[in-house]
Every structure is written in C-alpha cells, then in structure tokens.
Design an enzyme around this catalytic site. Structure first.
Site, mmCIF file in Angstrom:
data_model
loop_
_atom_site.group_PDB
_atom_site.id
_atom_site.type_symbol
_atom_site.label_atom_id
_atom_site.label_comp_id
_atom_site.label_asym_id
_atom_site.label_seq_id
_atom_site.Cartn_x
_atom_site.Cartn_y
_atom_site.Cartn_z
ATOM 1 C CG ASP A 70 2.257 10.208 -19.135
ATOM 2 O OD1 ASP A 70 1.323 10.580 -18.384
ATOM 3 O OD2 ASP A 70 2.814 10.979 -19.930
ATOM 4 C CG ASN A 138 11.061 17.569 -23.433
ATOM 5 O OD1 ASN A 138 9.879 17.346 -23.712
ATOM 6 N ND2 ASN A 138 11.777 16.758 -22.664
ATOM 7 C CG HIS A 140 7.606 15.047 -23.201
ATOM 8 N ND1 HIS A 140 8.219 15.199 -21.970
ATOM 9 C CD2 HIS A 140 6.345 15.517 -23.016
ATOM 10 C CE1 HIS A 140 7.373 15.729 -21.115
ATOM 11 N NE2 HIS A 140 6.215 15.922 -21.722
ATOM 12 C CD GLU A 145 11.206 13.099 -21.292
ATOM 13 O OE1 GLU A 145 10.758 13.908 -22.121
ATOM 14 O OE2 GLU A 145 11.279 13.347 -20.077
#
Length: 244
Positions: A70, A138, A140, A145
């Site tokens: 990414d 979180n 991800h 996300e």
C-alpha cells in the site's frame, strides 16, 4: 482448510527472527517467489535481519519479485514517511533489487488505472506466493479500513481517523486522507500469509481478532477465511490466549 496457526514469542526480536526465517525458507524453496511486503515498525527488524542473512549466506535474490502492499496518496515517492521510502531503505536498495523485480504504486498519480496496472503485474508474475502483513491499531490490513462494507480489489481508500495519526504520516509532515492499497481479495489470493502482530496500541484489535469472528468492521478478521495463514505475535505487549 487449516485454522490460523498462532505462534507467540517472548519479545519483538524473537518474533522478527522467526519471521525472517520464514522469508529465508521461502527464498530457498522458491527462488522466483513473489512476496508482498507491508511497511512500518512491526516488520522493520524482520527486514533488517533478512537483508543481513541474505548477504551473509550469499543467497541469490535476483529472481525474486517484491510487491508494495500500500501507499499514502499525494506524497512524492521519496518523501519522508512514504512506504516507498521505507522499502527502498530497508529492502530494495540493500538487496540491489531491480525495477523489473519491484511492483509498486505510483501514489502521486493514483487512480483506478494504477490499481489495474498493479493487479495485472502481479498476475503476470503468477500471483503472490507470500503476503507479509501487520495489524493496524484499528484492525485494518493494508489500508483496507474498518467499514460496513469493503472494496474487494485494489482501490483508493479514504483513511480512518486513527490511521491518519500513523507515525509514518507524522514523519511526512503533511495531512494525508487517502491511500492506495491491495484489496482483501488480492491479499487472500496469496498462497501463504505471514501475519505479524507487535507493538503498543494493538491489544484491542488483536483481542477481537482472536475471537475468530469475521466482520468488515475488523478487516484483519477476514484472514480467518484464508487456508494458510500464520500469525506471529509478541506476547510481551499482547494477550497470550491465542493457541494453535
């Protein structure tokens, strides 16, 4: 289908040494392997140990292909805090990886055509042999996300508010709201997944992951659908109730 294999380690270095050993074993087993790499603090020592071992053992890496998982959108490739800068510093340049051996997003001009280009290049190489991943605070994976639904393939992602506080973005010194990332379908297509979990702030996401419930609100939980995933975690900073 196998369940996820969990292995706990006393500390971050022990985890990194084990992850490095897995990479070395793959290179020996398949010298032309296609390996997707996450960036950030979690895999950093793994990559440093891998480079040291490749040089010390004089392993041939000339047939390998590395894929960047990414990237932040809107930063020059050589800016501080980019995934490109990280991989160039810790893998690409130390191992003298050629442009032909490296599949990476051009995040300055990221669009749907760039997503298609990356997926096509991966498929042209025969798909991912291994995808090395870390766990976001979180939950991800890559920049997929938490959300009510997920885009399956490579896409431009709007970053969660927690991700926008990532240490790498802080180093960049500019506000970043989007990233480009392989999708969960691309990740789950890898023949093998090596999932590294270490560091502060991961406890809540890792606890939820260990419950084994699959939800798009915790993208990492989709790894439970993969037939060959190994999770290496540092028990000095994380719960230790996950077992094989």
């Amino acid at each position: 289908m196998k369940a996820i294999a969990f292995a706990s380690f006393a500390d971050y270095r022990a985890l990194s040494e084990a992850a490095c050993a897995r990479l070395l074993a793959l290179v020996r087993r398949k010298p032309d392997a296609v390996i997707c790499l996450a960036t950030g603090a979690t895999p950093l020592l793994t990559y440093q140990l891998f480079v040291q071992a490749v040089k010390a053992q004089r392993l041939d890496v000339s047939q390998l292909t590395f894929v960047k998982l990414d990237e932040w959108v809107g930063l020059p490739a050589n800016a501080a805090g980019t995934c490109e800068t990280f991989l160039q510093q810790h893998i690409i340049q130390p191992l003298a990886i050629t442009d032909e051996q490296y599949i990476a997003f051009n995040a300055e001009t990221a669009d749907e055509c760039e997503c298609v280009r990356i997926v096509d290049r991966i498929m042209h190489r025969g798909g991912l042999d291994l995808c090395l991943l870390g766990l976001g605070k979180n939950g991800h994976l890559g920049l997929n996300e938490p959300a009510a639904f997920l885009q399956p393939s490579c896409h431009i992602a709007r970053l969660d508010s927690q991700t926008r506080q990532h240490d790498m973005i802080k180093h960049a010194g500019l506000p970043i709201e989007h990233g480009i990332t392989l999708g969960l379908r691309d990740i789950l297509a890898a023949r093998e997944i090596l999932f590294l979990v270490a560091g502060d702030g991961k406890q809540r996401a890792f606890t939820a992951f260990c419950e084994g419930k699959v939800t798009t609100e915790l993208p990492a939980s989709l790894l439970w659908l993969h037939p060959d995933t190994t999770c290496l975690y540092d028990r000095s900073s994380l719960p230790s109730f996950c077992t094989n």
